[in-house]
Enzyme design. Structure first.
Site, short mmCIF file in Angstrom:
data_model
loop_
_atom_site.label_atom_id
_atom_site.label_comp_id
_atom_site.label_asym_id
_atom_site.label_seq_id
_atom_site.Cartn_x
_atom_site.Cartn_y
_atom_site.Cartn_z
N HIS A 82 0.90 -1.14 0.05
CA HIS A 82 0.12 -0.06 0.11
C HIS A 82 0.76 1.29 -0.12
O HIS A 82 0.44 2.36 -0.12
CB HIS A 82 -0.94 -0.06 1.39
CG HIS A 82 -0.41 0.34 2.50
ND1 HIS A 82 0.60 -0.69 3.34
CD2 HIS A 82 -0.11 1.46 3.27
CE1 HIS A 82 0.86 0.01 4.29
NE2 HIS A 82 0.60 1.25 4.34
N ARG A 83 2.06 1.17 0.32
CA ARG A 83 2.83 2.33 0.24
C ARG A 83 3.05 2.99 -1.01
O ARG A 83 3.27 2.42 -2.00
CB ARG A 83 4.32 2.05 1.12
CG ARG A 83 4.04 1.79 2.52
CD ARG A 83 5.42 2.06 3.30
NE ARG A 83 5.02 1.41 4.84
CZ ARG A 83 4.73 2.33 5.46
NH1 ARG A 83 4.37 3.41 5.12
NH2 ARG A 83 4.28 1.96 6.83
#
Length: 362
Positions: free
Chosen positions: A209-210
Protein backbone atom coordinates in the site's frame (compact mmCIF):
# COMPACT_ATOMS: atom_id res chain seq x y z
CA UNK A 1 -9.28 10.06 35.69
CA UNK A 2 -11.19 10.68 32.46
CA UNK A 3 -9.35 9.48 29.35
CA UNK A 4 -10.30 10.24 25.76
CA UNK A 5 -8.96 7.47 23.52
CA UNK A 6 -8.45 8.33 19.86
CA UNK A 7 -8.63 5.80 17.02
CA UNK A 8 -8.45 6.73 13.38
CA UNK A 9 -7.16 3.91 11.20
CA UNK A 10 -6.95 0.13 11.06
CA UNK A 11 -3.73 -0.26 13.13
CA UNK A 12 -5.16 2.07 15.80
CA UNK A 13 -8.11 -0.22 16.42
CA UNK A 14 -5.83 -3.20 17.01
CA UNK A 15 -3.81 -1.15 19.51
CA UNK A 16 -6.67 0.34 21.50
CA UNK A 17 -8.52 -2.96 22.03
CA UNK A 18 -6.25 -4.29 24.81
CA UNK A 19 -5.95 -0.83 26.38
CA UNK A 20 -9.73 -0.68 26.76
CA UNK A 21 -9.71 -4.20 28.24
CA UNK A 22 -7.07 -3.11 30.75
CA UNK A 23 -9.16 -0.06 31.71
CA UNK A 24 -12.28 -2.19 32.14
CA UNK A 25 -10.34 -4.60 34.35
CA UNK A 26 -9.22 -1.73 36.61
CA UNK A 27 -12.78 -0.38 36.71
CA UNK A 28 -14.01 -3.79 37.91
CA UNK A 29 -11.40 -3.60 40.68
CA UNK A 30 -12.80 -0.25 41.83
CA UNK A 31 -10.41 2.21 40.17
CA UNK A 32 -11.76 5.72 39.55
CA UNK A 33 -11.18 5.60 35.84
CA UNK A 34 -13.35 6.22 32.79
CA UNK A 35 -12.82 6.53 29.07
CA UNK A 36 -14.49 8.05 26.05
CA UNK A 37 -13.70 6.50 22.68
CA UNK A 38 -13.43 8.83 19.68
CA UNK A 39 -13.23 7.41 16.15
CA UNK A 40 -11.97 10.12 13.80
CA UNK A 41 -13.24 8.30 10.72
CA UNK A 42 -9.86 8.50 8.98
CA UNK A 43 -10.45 4.96 7.67
CA UNK A 44 -14.09 4.56 6.79
CA UNK A 45 -14.19 1.42 4.62
CA UNK A 46 -16.06 -1.22 6.63
CA UNK A 47 -13.32 -3.79 6.05
CA UNK A 48 -10.73 -1.32 7.34
CA UNK A 49 -12.56 -0.02 10.40
CA UNK A 50 -15.99 -1.21 11.55
CA UNK A 51 -15.04 -4.88 11.35
CA UNK A 52 -12.25 -4.36 13.85
CA UNK A 53 -14.59 -2.90 16.45
CA UNK A 54 -16.87 -5.91 16.07
CA UNK A 55 -14.20 -8.61 16.04
CA UNK A 56 -12.07 -7.24 18.87
CA UNK A 57 -15.06 -6.47 21.10
CA UNK A 58 -14.27 -2.77 21.22
CA UNK A 59 -17.22 -0.71 22.50
CA UNK A 60 -19.10 1.34 19.96
CA UNK A 61 -17.34 4.73 19.75
CA UNK A 62 -18.86 7.54 21.78
CA UNK A 63 -18.20 9.81 18.82
CA UNK A 64 -17.32 9.38 15.15
CA UNK A 65 -15.86 12.54 13.64
CA UNK A 66 -16.37 11.14 10.11
CA UNK A 67 -13.52 13.08 8.52
CA UNK A 68 -12.91 10.49 5.77
CA UNK A 69 -10.30 11.02 3.07
CA UNK A 70 -8.55 13.97 1.47
CA UNK A 71 -5.02 15.25 1.07
CA UNK A 72 -2.69 15.10 4.06
CA UNK A 73 -3.47 18.75 4.86
CA UNK A 74 -7.22 18.45 4.29
CA UNK A 75 -7.56 15.36 6.43
CA UNK A 76 -5.38 16.70 9.24
CA UNK A 77 -7.26 20.01 9.29
CA UNK A 78 -10.66 18.27 9.30
CA UNK A 79 -9.61 16.08 12.24
CA UNK A 80 -8.33 19.08 14.20
CA UNK A 81 -11.50 21.10 13.68
CA UNK A 82 -13.78 18.21 14.63
CA UNK A 83 -11.68 17.03 17.59
CA UNK A 84 -11.44 20.51 19.07
CA UNK A 85 -15.23 20.66 19.25
CA UNK A 86 -15.29 17.14 20.71
CA UNK A 87 -12.91 18.07 23.52
CA UNK A 88 -14.68 21.33 24.30
CA UNK A 89 -17.99 19.49 24.65
CA UNK A 90 -16.49 16.53 26.52
CA UNK A 91 -13.58 17.66 28.73
CA UNK A 92 -11.12 15.03 29.95
CA UNK A 93 -7.94 14.73 32.02
CA UNK A 94 -5.91 12.95 29.38
CA UNK A 95 -5.98 12.23 25.64
CA UNK A 96 -4.48 8.87 24.66
CA UNK A 97 -3.24 8.49 21.09
CA UNK A 98 -1.65 5.46 19.46
CA UNK A 99 0.59 4.89 16.48
CA UNK A 100 1.52 7.40 13.82
CA UNK A 101 -1.44 8.20 11.56
CA UNK A 102 -2.79 11.70 10.85
CA UNK A 103 -5.31 11.33 13.68
CA UNK A 104 -2.47 10.74 16.14
CA UNK A 105 -0.71 14.00 15.33
CA UNK A 106 -3.82 16.13 14.76
CA UNK A 107 -5.51 15.16 18.03
CA UNK A 108 -2.29 15.63 19.98
CA UNK A 109 -1.93 19.20 18.72
CA UNK A 110 -5.54 20.02 19.55
CA UNK A 111 -5.32 18.54 23.05
CA UNK A 112 -2.12 20.37 23.93
CA UNK A 113 -3.50 23.72 22.73
CA UNK A 114 -6.45 23.13 25.05
CA UNK A 115 -4.01 22.38 27.89
CA UNK A 116 -4.99 18.72 28.09
CA UNK A 117 -2.23 16.20 28.79
CA UNK A 118 -1.40 13.64 26.10
CA UNK A 119 0.00 10.14 26.31
CA UNK A 120 1.43 8.49 23.20
CA UNK A 121 1.37 4.71 22.93
CA UNK A 122 4.10 3.41 20.60
CA UNK A 123 6.15 6.56 21.09
CA UNK A 124 9.71 7.01 19.91
CA UNK A 125 9.81 4.74 16.88
CA UNK A 126 11.66 6.29 13.95
CA UNK A 127 12.38 5.24 10.38
CA UNK A 128 14.61 8.20 9.54
CA UNK A 129 12.64 8.61 6.30
CA UNK A 130 11.15 12.09 6.15
CA UNK A 131 9.28 11.27 2.93
CA UNK A 132 6.91 9.16 5.03
CA UNK A 133 3.94 11.14 6.38
CA UNK A 134 3.99 8.80 9.38
CA UNK A 135 7.52 9.88 10.32
CA UNK A 136 6.44 13.52 10.47
CA UNK A 137 3.41 12.53 12.53
CA UNK A 138 5.68 10.67 14.99
CA UNK A 139 8.11 13.54 15.41
CA UNK A 140 5.42 16.20 15.89
CA UNK A 141 3.43 14.02 18.31
CA UNK A 142 6.43 13.14 20.43
CA UNK A 143 7.64 16.74 20.55
CA UNK A 144 4.64 17.78 22.67
CA UNK A 145 3.52 14.55 24.39
CA UNK A 146 3.49 14.34 28.20
CA UNK A 147 3.78 10.56 28.74
CA UNK A 148 5.60 8.20 26.37
CA UNK A 149 4.96 4.46 26.22
CA UNK A 150 7.52 2.60 24.12
CA UNK A 151 7.80 -0.82 22.50
CA UNK A 152 11.60 -1.01 22.78
CA UNK A 153 14.58 0.47 24.58
CA UNK A 154 15.74 1.95 21.26
CA UNK A 155 12.51 3.95 21.03
CA UNK A 156 13.30 5.40 24.44
CA UNK A 157 16.79 6.33 23.27
CA UNK A 158 15.27 8.10 20.25
CA UNK A 159 13.05 10.15 22.57
CA UNK A 160 16.00 11.17 24.73
CA UNK A 161 17.82 12.42 21.63
CA UNK A 162 14.80 14.61 20.89
CA UNK A 163 14.89 16.06 24.40
CA UNK A 164 12.17 14.09 26.18
CA UNK A 165 12.30 13.94 29.97
CA UNK A 166 13.62 10.54 31.07
CA UNK A 167 10.96 10.30 33.79
CA UNK A 168 8.22 10.60 31.14
CA UNK A 169 9.46 7.59 29.13
CA UNK A 170 8.09 4.17 30.00
CA UNK A 171 9.18 0.97 28.26
CA UNK A 172 6.08 -1.20 28.47
CA UNK A 173 6.12 -3.53 25.46
CA UNK A 174 3.88 -3.80 22.42
CA UNK A 175 0.08 -3.46 22.59
CA UNK A 176 -0.23 -4.99 19.09
CA UNK A 177 1.13 -8.18 20.60
CA UNK A 178 -1.34 -7.91 23.49
CA UNK A 179 -4.14 -8.08 20.93
CA UNK A 180 -2.50 -10.97 19.12
CA UNK A 181 -2.16 -13.08 22.27
CA UNK A 182 -5.68 -12.21 23.43
CA UNK A 183 -7.18 -13.44 20.16
CA UNK A 184 -5.06 -16.39 19.05
CA UNK A 185 -7.72 -18.82 20.23
CA UNK A 186 -10.36 -16.90 18.23
CA UNK A 187 -8.69 -16.61 14.81
CA UNK A 188 -10.48 -18.42 12.01
CA UNK A 189 -10.02 -19.31 8.36
CA UNK A 190 -11.54 -16.96 5.77
CA UNK A 191 -14.41 -18.06 3.56
CA UNK A 192 -12.08 -18.69 0.59
CA UNK A 193 -9.78 -21.09 2.50
CA UNK A 194 -11.28 -24.22 0.94
CA UNK A 195 -12.09 -22.57 -2.39
CA UNK A 196 -8.39 -21.96 -3.06
CA UNK A 197 -7.30 -25.22 -1.41
CA UNK A 198 -5.19 -23.43 1.15
CA UNK A 199 -3.25 -25.45 3.69
CA UNK A 200 -0.80 -24.49 6.39
CA UNK A 201 2.49 -23.62 4.71
CA UNK A 202 1.37 -23.81 1.07
CA UNK A 203 0.83 -20.10 0.47
CA UNK A 204 2.41 -16.67 0.93
CA UNK A 205 0.67 -13.51 2.13
CA UNK A 206 1.28 -10.30 0.15
CA UNK A 207 0.25 -6.78 1.19
CA UNK A 208 1.16 -3.55 -0.62
CA UNK A 209 0.00 0.00 0.00
CA UNK A 210 2.96 2.38 0.35
CA UNK A 211 3.36 5.06 -2.34
CA UNK A 212 6.92 3.90 -3.12
CA UNK A 213 5.52 0.54 -4.22
CA UNK A 214 2.06 1.24 -5.61
CA UNK A 215 1.81 4.82 -6.89
CA UNK A 216 3.61 4.18 -10.19
CA UNK A 217 1.46 1.76 -12.16
CA UNK A 218 4.16 0.16 -14.32
CA UNK A 219 6.49 -0.38 -11.36
CA UNK A 220 3.65 -1.96 -9.40
CA UNK A 221 2.84 -4.29 -12.28
CA UNK A 222 6.49 -5.28 -12.65
CA UNK A 223 6.67 -5.99 -8.91
CA UNK A 224 3.56 -8.18 -8.99
CA UNK A 225 4.75 -10.08 -12.04
CA UNK A 226 8.15 -10.60 -10.45
CA UNK A 227 6.62 -11.97 -7.24
CA UNK A 228 4.26 -14.18 -9.25
CA UNK A 229 7.22 -15.73 -11.04
CA UNK A 230 9.47 -15.94 -7.98
CA UNK A 231 7.25 -18.02 -5.69
CA UNK A 232 7.30 -21.24 -7.71
CA UNK A 233 4.40 -23.51 -6.79
CA UNK A 234 3.27 -21.44 -3.80
CA UNK A 235 -0.02 -19.56 -3.97
CA UNK A 236 0.08 -15.86 -3.04
CA UNK A 237 -2.92 -14.45 -1.20
CA UNK A 238 -3.10 -10.72 -1.86
CA UNK A 239 -5.68 -8.81 0.25
CA UNK A 240 -5.71 -5.73 -1.91
CA UNK A 241 -5.72 -2.32 -0.24
CA UNK A 242 -8.24 0.15 -1.74
CA UNK A 243 -5.34 2.43 -2.72
CA UNK A 244 -3.60 -0.38 -4.63
CA UNK A 245 -6.82 -1.58 -6.21
CA UNK A 246 -7.61 1.88 -7.57
CA UNK A 247 -4.21 2.12 -9.24
CA UNK A 248 -4.49 -1.29 -10.91
CA UNK A 249 -8.05 -0.64 -12.04
CA UNK A 250 -9.62 -3.46 -14.04
CA UNK A 251 -6.42 -4.69 -15.67
CA UNK A 252 -6.03 -8.41 -16.23
CA UNK A 253 -2.38 -9.10 -15.43
CA UNK A 254 -2.70 -12.86 -16.06
CA UNK A 255 -0.91 -13.73 -12.84
CA UNK A 256 -0.55 -17.47 -12.30
CA UNK A 257 -0.04 -17.62 -8.53
CA UNK A 258 -1.33 -14.35 -7.07
CA UNK A 259 -4.92 -14.53 -5.83
CA UNK A 260 -6.51 -11.14 -5.10
CA UNK A 261 -9.00 -10.97 -2.24
CA UNK A 262 -10.69 -8.09 -0.41
CA UNK A 263 -9.17 -6.62 2.79
CA UNK A 264 -9.56 -9.07 5.66
CA UNK A 265 -10.84 -8.62 9.18
CA UNK A 266 -8.37 -9.09 12.01
CA UNK A 267 -9.30 -12.65 12.96
CA UNK A 268 -9.19 -13.97 9.40
CA UNK A 269 -6.02 -12.08 8.56
CA UNK A 270 -4.14 -13.35 11.62
CA UNK A 271 -5.22 -16.89 10.74
CA UNK A 272 -3.77 -16.39 7.26
CA UNK A 273 -0.53 -14.98 8.69
CA UNK A 274 -0.12 -17.71 11.31
CA UNK A 275 -0.54 -20.49 8.75
CA UNK A 276 1.44 -18.94 5.91
CA UNK A 277 4.78 -20.06 4.49
CA UNK A 278 6.02 -16.47 4.46
CA UNK A 279 4.83 -12.87 4.23
CA UNK A 280 5.83 -10.21 1.69
CA UNK A 281 4.71 -6.75 2.75
CA UNK A 282 5.47 -3.04 2.92
CA UNK A 283 3.69 -2.70 6.26
CA UNK A 284 5.57 -2.01 9.47
CA UNK A 285 3.07 -3.52 11.89
CA UNK A 286 2.78 -6.90 10.20
CA UNK A 287 6.49 -7.52 10.82
CA UNK A 288 5.77 -7.35 14.57
CA UNK A 289 3.12 -10.06 14.40
CA UNK A 290 5.18 -12.30 12.10
CA UNK A 291 8.09 -12.00 14.54
CA UNK A 292 5.97 -13.29 17.42
CA UNK A 293 4.39 -16.01 15.26
CA UNK A 294 7.75 -17.10 13.82
CA UNK A 295 6.75 -16.46 10.20
CA UNK A 296 9.46 -15.27 7.75
CA UNK A 297 8.70 -11.71 6.64
CA UNK A 298 10.15 -9.83 3.68
CA UNK A 299 9.56 -6.08 3.95
CA UNK A 300 9.57 -4.07 0.71
CA UNK A 301 10.94 -0.85 2.16
CA UNK A 302 14.32 0.85 2.41
CA UNK A 303 13.88 1.81 6.08
CA UNK A 304 12.04 0.49 9.11
CA UNK A 305 10.92 2.02 12.37
CA UNK A 306 10.91 -1.45 13.92
CA UNK A 307 14.56 -2.60 13.75
CA UNK A 308 13.98 -5.13 16.54
CA UNK A 309 11.95 -7.23 14.09
CA UNK A 310 15.11 -7.56 11.99
CA UNK A 311 17.74 -7.82 14.73
CA UNK A 312 15.76 -10.25 16.90
CA UNK A 313 12.79 -11.36 14.80
CA UNK A 314 12.00 -12.93 11.47
CA UNK A 315 11.92 -9.78 9.33
CA UNK A 316 14.15 -9.05 6.33
CA UNK A 317 14.43 -5.47 5.03
CA UNK A 318 14.53 -5.76 1.24
CA UNK A 319 14.19 -2.33 -0.34
CA UNK A 320 11.76 -1.82 -3.21
CA UNK A 321 13.62 -3.76 -5.89
CA UNK A 322 12.22 -7.05 -7.17
CA UNK A 323 15.82 -8.09 -7.85
CA UNK A 324 16.70 -7.72 -4.16
CA UNK A 325 13.56 -9.60 -3.15
CA UNK A 326 14.38 -12.46 -5.51
CA UNK A 327 17.91 -12.68 -4.09
CA UNK A 328 16.94 -12.64 -0.39
CA UNK A 329 13.93 -14.90 -0.91
CA UNK A 330 16.09 -17.33 -2.87
CA UNK A 331 18.63 -17.44 -0.03
CA UNK A 332 15.79 -18.12 2.40
CA UNK A 333 14.54 -21.02 0.28
CA UNK A 334 18.03 -22.46 0.11
CA UNK A 335 19.16 -21.95 3.71
CA UNK A 336 15.91 -21.83 5.66
CA UNK A 337 14.83 -19.25 8.21
CA UNK A 338 17.51 -17.83 10.46
CA UNK A 339 17.25 -18.23 14.22
CA UNK A 340 14.88 -15.64 15.65
CA UNK A 341 13.29 -14.66 18.95
CA UNK A 342 10.70 -12.36 20.51
CA UNK A 343 11.70 -8.86 21.69
CA UNK A 344 11.75 -7.96 25.38
CA UNK A 345 8.35 -7.31 27.02
CA UNK A 346 6.39 -8.46 23.95
CA UNK A 347 4.54 -10.70 26.37
CA UNK A 348 0.91 -9.59 26.06
CA UNK A 349 0.92 -7.38 29.16
CA UNK A 350 1.86 -3.96 27.76
CA UNK A 351 -1.64 -2.51 28.14
CA UNK A 352 -1.83 -3.47 31.81
CA UNK A 353 1.50 -1.74 32.41
CA UNK A 354 0.26 1.40 30.65
CA UNK A 355 -2.89 1.71 32.76
CA UNK A 356 -1.00 0.97 35.99
CA UNK A 357 1.46 3.76 35.20
CA UNK A 358 -1.28 6.24 34.28
CA UNK A 359 -3.16 5.48 37.50
CA UNK A 360 0.03 6.09 39.47
CA UNK A 361 0.11 9.61 38.03
CA UNK A 362 -3.41 10.54 39.16
Amino acid sequence: MKITIVAGARPNFIKIAPIIKAIEKKQSEGATLSFRLVHTGQHYDKNLSDTFFEELNIPHPNANLEVKSGSQAQQTAAIMIAFEQELLENPCDLVLVVGDVNSTMACTIVAKKLNVKVTHVEAGIRSGDMTMPEEINRIVTDSITDYFFTTSTLAGENLLKYGAEPSAIHFVGNVMIDTLYQNLNRISSPYFWNEYQLESGNYIILTLHRPSNVDEENSLIDLLKGIDKMVGDKKVIFPIHPRTKAILGEQNLELKNIITVEPQGYLNFMYLIKNSFAVITDSGGISEETTVLGIPCFTLRTTTERPETIEIGTNHLIGTSITNLEKVFGEFLQNGQRKAGIPELWDGKASERIIDILLSKM
